[in-house]
Scaffold this active site. Structure first.
Site: not given
Ligand code: ARG
Length: 459
Positions: A155, A282, A289
């Site tokens: 989870h 960043k 991705e």
């Protein structure tokens, strides 16, 4: 002029040609088409269906056409519809009437069924090689992370401690199944359909087995209607590729998470990350991705072809021309993803202190703490409850199970004594999981050895 123009009074509308033609996407099978035609012509000559001399002439010219295509000297036309008719037209243009004999005892229906199989056999072999390289890299990463303690999650909540090696070997097992799925698929599709003709074979005395042997097929298709109607080999491949991408998407998702400041378990090499156009700080895991995103594209291809094939009556229907773009796209996508994913993983640095620190929080040794009481004679459900209360106490007092004093332990149960600290030490928690498949050093080494044996068999 169309090869089939004899039956028609008019030429086709330009709109018909545009929709009907597949040359824009099936031209990539030119080599398979020519290889198949060479084998077919050789068989026609050997069987005396056409003169040997003519067969030789056809074969020689087909070889020249192949070289010319590779050298970029050939232009295909929409007028000739697809790769099959384009090559036949070029052949006839070059050697005249002899070229017109090539299509004896053959239909485009069995020709295209052959070409796709030849094409996909080659692609499967290439994908399999890339998947094997990825598996090697995963095993290498596992070997580098044998002592790296990290939390494993259910989870997405910290659950129990493991090692990075154990974690990597989970993905290794998935990929091993993916590889064997490809091998199974290749084995099942290794059937030569030529000789099926349009659908009910042919009256000529052909030798299908000779063609199969020359083209490197294990067998011939057993039924001519099936031979031209079946696309389940392509569907099976796309299913296998979808499952493989699903695995890679999960792996990618974890890498994306691990790269975040919230986790910071790994650092990607700069060569496999990207920056932002506005936010100077960043460093984004775009490769992971994209692999995650492209998974959707491969599923899409599978669903496209499943939908195209649904409820089609036997045998060939033009709908089936729609098989190629999704299959090619799925194969191209997987071929593009595997090597870059492998390189990204290979150059990824582990941050073991951060993994260890994360493992230190979240009470991931609570199961072990309960097992401690059980081994001292307490029923598991009672032990489970006591440790639950201990965790509750820790949360309220901002403590960890390791940091509790023996007095605090004994306040919950007098079964605890000072050996509990050893028992709940994370390294001990991991290494006492000696069951086969578990994270102990010994268990993981056995898993790595099994994977290496698998890889060795494929060298
Ligand atoms: N371009 C066609 C395809 O990809 C070749 C087969 C054409 N056969 C036919 N009967 N029209 O499916």
């Amino acid at each position: 002029m169309k090869a089939w123009s004899g039956r028609f009074d008019k030429t086709t509308d330009a709109l018909t040609d545009a929709l009907n033609a597949s040359i824009s996407f099936d031209s990539r099978m030119y080599e398979e088409d020519i290889t198949g035609s060479i084998a077919h012509a050789g068989m026609l000559g050997a069987q005396g269906i056409i003169e040997q001399e003519e067969a030789d002439k056809i074969i020689e010219c087909l070889k020249e056409i192949l070289e010319d295509i590779k050298a970029g000297k050939v232009e295909f036309t929409e007028e000739n519809e697809d790769i099959h008719m384009n090559i036949e037209a070029i052949l006839t243009e070059r050697i005249g009437d002899t070229g017109k004999r090539l299509h004896t005892a053959r239909s485009r229906n069995d020709q295209v069924a052959l070409d796709i199989r030849l094409y996909l056999k080659k692609e499967i072999a290439a994908i399999r090689e890339s998947a094997i390289s990825l598996l090697e890299t995963i095993v290498k990463k596992a070997e580098g992370g044998k002592d790296v303690i990290m939390p494993a999650y259910t989870h997405l909540q910290r659950a129990q401690p493991t090692t990075f090696a154990h974690y990597m070997m989970a993905y290794a097992n998935m990929l091993r199944r993916d590889i064997t799925r490809l091998e199974d698929c290749l084995e099942r599709m290794d059937e030569m359909p030529l000789g099926s003709g349009a659908l009910t074979s042919t009256t000529y005395p052909i030798d299908r087995r000779r063609v199969a042997a020359e083209l490197g097929f294990a067998r011939i298709t057993e039924n001519s209607i099936d031979g031209v109607s079946d696309r389940d080999f392509a569907l099976e491949l796309m299913s296998d590729l979808s499952i493989m991408m699903m695995h890679l998407s999960r792996f990618s998702e974890e890498i994306v998470l691990w790269c975040s400041w919230e986790f910071k378990f790994v650092e990607l090499d700069d060569a496999f990350a990207t920056g932002s156009s506005i936010m100077p700080q960043k460093k984004n895991p775009d490769i992971a991705e994209l692999v995650r995103g492209k998974t959707g594209r491969v599923y899409g291809s599978l669903v496209t072809l499943l939908t195209v094939m649904k409820a089609l009556p036997l045998a060939y229907n033009k709908d089936m021309q729609e098989d190629k773009e999704p299959v090619f796209d799925a194969v191209d996508t997987v071929r593009a993803c595997l090597p870059v994913f492998t390189a990204m993983l290979d150059t990824m640095t582990l941050l073991p202190e951060n993994m260890r620190a994360a493992a230190g929080k979240g009470f991931i040794n609570a199961t072990d703490c309960a097992d401690y009481l059980v081994k001292k004679g307490m029923p598991f459900r009672d032990a489970y409850k006591i440790v639950g209360m201990l965790v509750n106490y820790c949360i309220k007092n901002n403590k960890t199970l390791e940091a509790l004093t023996i007095e605090e332990y004994n306040a919950m149960s007098d079964v605890f004594s000072s050996d509990v600290y050893d028992y709940i030490n994370l390294e001990n928690c991991v290494n006492s999981r000696i069951a086969e498949g578990g994270p102990s050093q010994k268990s993981v080494e056995a898993q790595i050895a099994s994977m290496k044996a698998f890889l060795n068999d494929r060298k």
